[in-house]
Structure formats: structure tokens, C-alpha cells
Scaffold this motif. Structure first.
Motif, mmCIF file in Angstrom:
data_model
loop_
_atom_site.group_PDB
_atom_site.id
_atom_site.type_symbol
_atom_site.label_atom_id
_atom_site.label_comp_id
_atom_site.label_asym_id
_atom_site.label_seq_id
_atom_site.Cartn_x
_atom_site.Cartn_y
_atom_site.Cartn_z
ATOM 1 N N LYS A 1 0.812 -0.824 -0.004
ATOM 2 C CA LYS A 1 0.152 0.116 -0.406
ATOM 3 C C LYS A 1 1.378 1.148 0.220
ATOM 4 C CE LYS A 1 -3.050 2.380 3.211
ATOM 5 N NZ LYS A 1 -4.233 2.504 4.620
ATOM 6 N N GLN A 2 0.887 2.312 -1.127
ATOM 7 C CA GLN A 2 1.336 3.524 -1.176
ATOM 8 C C GLN A 2 0.658 4.888 -0.509
ATOM 9 O OE1 GLN A 2 3.734 4.080 -4.623
ATOM 10 N NE2 GLN A 2 5.197 5.658 -2.986
ATOM 11 N N GLU A 3 0.299 5.235 0.442
ATOM 12 C CA GLU A 3 0.093 6.183 0.534
ATOM 13 C C GLU A 3 1.010 7.620 0.062
ATOM 14 O OE1 GLU A 3 -2.439 6.328 4.359
ATOM 15 O OE2 GLU A 3 -0.381 5.352 4.478
ATOM 16 N N SER A 4 -0.348 8.960 -0.377
ATOM 17 C CA SER A 4 0.813 9.837 -0.858
ATOM 18 C C SER A 4 1.685 10.677 -0.354
ATOM 19 C CB SER A 4 -0.723 11.166 -1.126
ATOM 20 O OG SER A 4 0.797 12.502 -2.135
ATOM 21 N N GLY A 5 2.402 10.486 -0.977
ATOM 22 C CA GLY A 5 4.115 10.980 0.083
ATOM 23 C C GLY A 5 4.698 10.229 0.696
ATOM 24 N N LYS A 6 4.537 8.775 0.688
ATOM 25 C CA LYS A 6 4.630 7.967 1.318
ATOM 26 C C LYS A 6 5.705 6.392 0.704
ATOM 27 C CE LYS A 6 2.182 8.923 5.753
ATOM 28 N NZ LYS A 6 1.135 8.001 6.714
ATOM 29 N N GLY A 7 6.319 5.709 1.055
ATOM 30 C CA GLY A 7 7.177 4.920 0.373
ATOM 31 C C GLY A 7 6.173 3.284 0.694
ATOM 32 N N PRO A 8 5.746 2.216 -0.414
ATOM 33 C CA PRO A 8 5.698 1.269 -0.236
ATOM 34 C C PRO A 8 5.879 1.158 1.142
ATOM 35 C CG PRO A 8 6.040 1.441 -2.708
ATOM 36 C CD PRO A 8 7.248 2.469 -1.871
ATOM 37 N N GLN A 9 3.930 0.355 1.469
ATOM 38 C CA GLN A 9 4.067 -0.119 3.246
ATOM 39 C C GLN A 9 3.742 -1.612 2.543
ATOM 40 O OE1 GLN A 9 2.030 1.658 5.648
ATOM 41 N NE2 GLN A 9 1.698 0.440 7.260
ATOM 42 N N PHE A 10 4.314 -2.889 3.108
ATOM 43 C CA PHE A 10 4.040 -4.326 3.222
ATOM 44 C C PHE A 10 2.031 -4.060 3.327
ATOM 45 C CE2 PHE A 10 4.013 -9.095 3.201
ATOM 46 C CZ PHE A 10 3.471 -9.149 5.183
ATOM 47 N N ILE A 11 1.545 -5.260 3.363
ATOM 48 C CA ILE A 11 0.100 -5.383 3.212
ATOM 49 C C ILE A 11 0.673 -7.081 4.242
ATOM 50 C CG2 ILE A 11 -2.420 -5.297 3.338
ATOM 51 C CD1 ILE A 11 -2.073 -2.793 1.322
ATOM 52 N N ILE A 12 0.698 -7.991 3.227
ATOM 53 C CA ILE A 12 0.564 -9.115 3.494
ATOM 54 C C ILE A 12 0.936 -10.366 1.882
ATOM 55 C CG2 ILE A 12 -1.796 -8.806 2.018
ATOM 56 C CD1 ILE A 12 -3.473 -11.332 3.710
ATOM 57 N N ASP A 13 1.427 -10.910 2.684
ATOM 58 C CA ASP A 13 2.236 -12.004 1.432
ATOM 59 C C ASP A 13 1.786 -12.996 1.756
ATOM 60 O OD1 ASP A 13 5.529 -12.548 3.496
ATOM 61 O OD2 ASP A 13 2.412 -13.124 4.009
ATOM 62 N N ILE A 14 2.011 -14.471 0.314
ATOM 63 C CA ILE A 14 0.774 -15.320 0.319
ATOM 64 C C ILE A 14 2.008 -16.309 -0.242
ATOM 65 C CG2 ILE A 14 0.192 -14.797 -2.437
ATOM 66 C CD1 ILE A 14 -1.843 -16.722 -0.750
ATOM 67 N N ARG A 15 2.977 -17.332 -0.456
ATOM 68 C CA ARG A 15 3.566 -18.289 -1.083
ATOM 69 C C ARG A 15 2.778 -18.845 -1.838
ATOM 70 N NH1 ARG A 15 8.284 -18.304 0.918
ATOM 71 N NH2 ARG A 15 8.967 -17.313 2.498
ATOM 72 N N SER A 16 3.289 -19.625 -3.237
ATOM 73 C CA SER A 16 2.294 -20.456 -4.626
ATOM 74 C C SER A 16 2.072 -21.540 -3.430
ATOM 75 C CB SER A 16 3.332 -20.816 -5.247
ATOM 76 O OG SER A 16 5.023 -21.452 -4.363
ATOM 77 N N ASN A 17 2.229 -21.875 -2.593
ATOM 78 C CA ASN A 17 2.040 -23.580 -1.947
ATOM 79 C C ASN A 17 0.918 -23.592 -1.035
ATOM 80 O OD1 ASN A 17 2.634 -22.198 0.072
ATOM 81 N ND2 ASN A 17 4.111 -24.522 1.026
ATOM 82 N N MET A 18 -0.005 -21.983 -1.465
ATOM 83 C CA MET A 18 -1.273 -21.296 -0.489
ATOM 84 C C MET A 18 -1.864 -20.810 -1.569
ATOM 85 S SD MET A 18 0.190 -19.698 3.070
ATOM 86 C CE MET A 18 -1.275 -19.307 3.668
ATOM 87 N N ASP A 19 -3.288 -20.985 -1.167
ATOM 88 C CA ASP A 19 -4.250 -20.108 -2.357
ATOM 89 C C ASP A 19 -5.114 -19.056 -1.694
ATOM 90 O OD1 ASP A 19 -6.407 -23.108 -2.029
ATOM 91 O OD2 ASP A 19 -6.421 -22.068 -0.648
ATOM 92 N N LYS A 20 -5.003 -18.875 0.178
ATOM 93 C CA LYS A 20 -5.505 -17.864 0.102
ATOM 94 C C LYS A 20 -4.858 -17.996 1.883
ATOM 95 C CE LYS A 20 -10.567 -17.179 2.735
ATOM 96 N NZ LYS A 20 -11.283 -17.747 2.892
ATOM 97 N N ARG A 21 -4.869 -16.131 2.189
ATOM 98 C CA ARG A 21 -3.899 -16.256 2.924
ATOM 99 C C ARG A 21 -5.281 -14.314 3.681
ATOM 100 N NH1 ARG A 21 2.164 -14.480 4.946
ATOM 101 N NH2 ARG A 21 1.828 -14.837 7.221
#
Lengths: 115, 112
Positions: A37-57
Motif C-alpha cells: 500500500k502506498q499513500e501519497s508522499g510515502k513509500g510502499p508499505q507491506f500489507i500481506i504476502d502469500i507463497r505459491s503453496n497456498m491459495d488464501k491468506r
């Protein structure tokens, strides 16, 4: 080739509704995906990640879905709030490749939350 | 909360000037990255480093150079700035085999 893209440049939702942001990737070897997520005037912020051995997180108010068959992932935000207004990027990596740590970013979707 | 800092936040300079954008992280991460981003657009990797004395060019060609003399510090230098260098520059770091990159707030550069 390697590319990560988002389907819509802008998404406008009503406050309180659920938001779904989509991303398509082309490299079938990609095995790790991140939403930022990148808000105006800021750097990108991590939200969530997922590996390919999963289909939902699931995280707090966010869910990432991965469909490897069609090379598609989505970010769902429940009960969207004004503070969710930002540009959202998906990014992919190939962790199994011996890894450089390099991420490939998509073009971004701007989420606008209407009060 | 990521501890990665970029200075200056904003910089307006004239053509031909030499500039250095600073990036420091206090997390002890081995990998560091520089991206170039136009407003609202995707991030393009211009430089990365696996560790001290290691630097590589990224996917987007850039006239800038970088150095990594210390783990925590990854400055980017433009020897002679031009209007085409006007953009936002983002620094990031990550640890280990890769995965999550943590970003600084960015430097918005305008070259007149």
C-alpha cells in the motif's frame, strides 16, 4: 516475459463496502507474492504476502487469494475505510531461484473511498 | 515499522549539478535496492546490492551510480543531473533469501 499487472488503474468504493483489487502475473515460475500500500508522499508499505503453496491468506481486514491456474491474485479489503485510500501494488518473486531478493512490481491500482 | 531513512525528502536543483541521495537502514539487512517511480506509477529497479562491496544494475537503465561501503548505508549519486532525472527515488532493504522489502519515504527530485 516477466510482468505483473493490475486490471484496473482506479477503483472507487463506498466507505464500509468491501474492496477487491486484482492482479495478473505472467511468470508461472513465480512462487511468492506481496501486496503493498502506498499513500501519497510515502513509500510502499507491506500489507500481506502469500507463497505459491497456498491459495488464501488472511490478515487483519485483508485477504489475499491466489489462483495459480490462471495466474491471478487479488486483495480483498473488508469494510473499507477512508484510511485505505492509496495506491496498491502487487509484486512477485521467485524465491526458489537462488534468490536475488528482486521483486517485480505491477502498475498499481488507486483505491478511492467515498464517504 | 521499518527503520529505513532517506534524505533529503525533496530536492530541487539545476541542470548539471552533482547530487547524492542518502539511504540508511538500521535493521542490519544485507540486501538494499533503489527504485525510480513516477507519480502513481509502478516501481522500476535501478540498482541493488547483496551486501558490502556488492552492487548491480537493475532492470531500468539509469545514469546514477551507487556504493555500498557499509551494511547500513546505500547512497545514490548523479554526477550531472538533467530534467529527465526528475522523479521519485525509493530505497528499500530486505533480509536473507528475499521476500519482504521495507521502503523508505522516498526522495522527490526535480531538476530544472
Amino acid at each position: 516475459g516477466e510482468s505483473v499487472g493490475l486490471h484496473l488503474p482506479t477503483l472507487s468504493v463506498q466507505e464500509g463496502d468491501n474492496s477487491i483489487i486484482n492482479c495478473a502475473y505472467s511468470n508461472s515460475a513465480s512462487d511468492y507474492f506481496i501486496w503493498y500500500k502506498q499513500e501519497s508522499g510515502k513509500g510502499p508499505q507491506f500489507i500481506i504476502d502469500i507463497r505459491s503453496n497456498m491459495d488464501k491468506r488472511q490478515g487483519q481486514r485483508v485477504t489475499v487469494l491466489l489462483n495459480k491456474t490462471v495466474k491471478h491474485l487479488s486483495l480483498q479489503i473488508a469494510a473499507t475505510q477512508p484510511g485505505d485510500s492509496a495506491v496498491y501494488f502487487c509484486a512477485e518473486n521467485i524465491l526458489s531461484s537462488g534468490n536475488t531478493g528482486k521483486l517485480i512490481f505491477g502498475q498499481g491500482t488507486t483505491l478511492q473511498v467515498k464517504p | 515499522e521499518a527503520d529505513i531513512y532517506q534524505t533529503p525528502r525533496y530536492l530541487v536543483i539545476g541542470t548539471g549539478k552533482k547530487i547524492t541521495l542518502e539511504c540508511s537502514q538500521t535493521m542490519g539487512h544485507d540486501k538494499m535496492y533503489w527504485y525510480q517511480q513516477d507519480p502513481g506509477m509502478e516501481l522500476h529497479l535501478i540498482h541493488y546490492s547483496y551486501g558490502v562491496n556488492s552492487t548491480e544494475k537493475g532492470d531500468l537503465s539509469s545514469e546514477s551510480t551507487v556504493s555500498r561501503i557499509r551494511t547500513e548505508h546505500f547512497p545514490l549519486t548523479l554526477e550531472s543531473a538533467r530534467p529527465s532525472h526528475t522523479s521519485q527515488y525509493l530505497c528499500a532493504s530486505s533480509e536473507g533469501r528475499g521476500g519482504i522489502q521495507y521502503f523508505g519515504a522516498g526522495t522527490r527530485l526535480s531538476v530544472l
